[in-house]
Scaffold this active site. Structure first.
Site, PDB file in Angstrom:
ATOM      1  N   CYS A   1      -1.517  25.910 -12.738  1.00 46.16           N
ATOM      2  CA  CYS A   1      -1.253  24.552 -13.221  1.00 46.16           C
ATOM      3  C   CYS A   1      -2.569  23.764 -13.190  1.00 46.16           C
ATOM      4  CB  CYS A   1      -0.168  23.923 -12.349  1.00 46.16           C
ATOM      5  SG  CYS A   1       0.451  22.317 -12.861  1.00 46.16           S
TER       6      CYS A   1
ATOM      7  N   ASP B   1       4.983  25.132 -22.895  1.00 49.40           N
ATOM      8  CA  ASP B   1       4.142  24.259 -22.083  1.00 49.40           C
ATOM      9  C   ASP B   1       3.521  23.172 -22.953  1.00 49.40           C
ATOM     10  OD1 ASP B   1       2.398  23.067 -20.334  1.00 49.40           O
ATOM     11  OD2 ASP B   1       1.527  24.937 -19.597  1.00 49.40           O
TER      12      ASP B   1
ATOM     13  N   HIS C   1       5.947  26.038 -18.090  1.00 53.04           N
ATOM     14  CA  HIS C   1       4.875  25.588 -17.209  1.00 53.04           C
ATOM     15  C   HIS C   1       5.308  25.722 -15.746  1.00 53.04           C
ATOM     16  CE1 HIS C   1       1.282  23.277 -16.197  1.00 53.04           C
ATOM     17  NE2 HIS C   1       2.036  22.624 -15.330  1.00 53.04           N
TER      18      HIS C   1
END
Length: 247
Positions: free
Chosen positions: A130, A185, A217
């Site tokens: 991330c 995402d 995500h």
């Protein structure tokens, strides 16, 4: 194996961190940059798995300026409805972590890690998740002589229209980079991925960039609502392959 929480000097204070170092050594170094939810049992578990393969691992709290871990209620991460509120609390901290702060912190992390018993001399690998994936790319661009490879999983904002977008600085990279994108995402759209790959091609960087179908995500994190078992398994395969290639 040495497994412990440690305090690491950082650019603007002290970062709490998790350290895992196998016996013997010295072992090749790996920095694990967590996602926005920070240090927690899941991150320790991931660091241990890498260390068990023969690597020394340091996972720092990238958002230490906002306080020591835990910064959020981990129990909320598995609830899709509560996940948004958690992000709302963290977002100001994430946005404050600009390129300058990221690189100043990283230099301190690298210095401290290199001085630890059991950690081999030489450049390290960074695996980031991330926001940690974004940070990893920033760091290999800033310190190509100290980072020999990175792996970014469900990293976001890697190619934007901002002047300091990381894709604009890939020309400094001398090592290998790997990107495992989620195909659901909004922070890494197909257009953004294409822009990143074009920049890497133009700069002649050694890289692999793959989209994980069916993954959203945060797909590697088994303690969140975004977890995708197949994507997590594939991530480990690609991460360990990269580690072996550059070992």
């Amino acid at each position: 194996m040495r497994k412990e929480m440690v305090d690491v000097p950082a650019a603007d204070g002290t970062a709490d961190a998790y350290l895992a170092v196998p016996e013997g050594g010295p072992h090749p170094g790996v920095l694990l940059f967590p996602d926005a939810f920070g240090l927690r049992p899941r991150i320790e578990e991931m660091a241990d798995r890498i260390a068990e393969a023969g690597y020394a691992v340091l996972a720092p709290n990238l958002l230490y300026r906002g306080g020591r871990s835990p910064l959020v209620d981990f129990a909320a991460l598995e609830d899709p409805e509560k996940r948004g509120a958690v992000f709302g609390k963290l977002m100001p901290m994430i946005e404050a972590l600009d390129t300058d702060a990221i690189t100043r912190d990283a230099e301190k992390y690298l210095d401290w890690f290199a001085a630890q018993d059991g950690v081999a001399d030489g450049p390290v690998v960074i695996t980031g998740y991330c926001m940690g994936g974004l940070n990893a790319l920033r760091v290999i661009e800033a310190f190509p002589d100290r980072v020999k490879a990175i792996a970014s999983f469900h990293g976001g904002r890697l190619a934007t229209d901002q002047p300091d977008s990381p894709h604009r600085r890939v020309g400094s990279i001398t090592g290998e980079v790997y990107f495992g994108h989620a195909d659901q995402d909004p922070s890494a759209t197909a257009e953004q991925i294409k822009t990143l790959e074009h920049a890497l091609d133009e700069a002649g960087v050694t890289y692999r960039s793959e989209v994980y179908e069916g993954a959203s995500h945060g797909f590697t994190m088994s303690d969140t609502a975004a977890y995708h078992e197949e994507g997590e398994k594939r991530h480990w395969e690609n991460l360990f392959a990269l580690l072996e290639r550059v070992r």
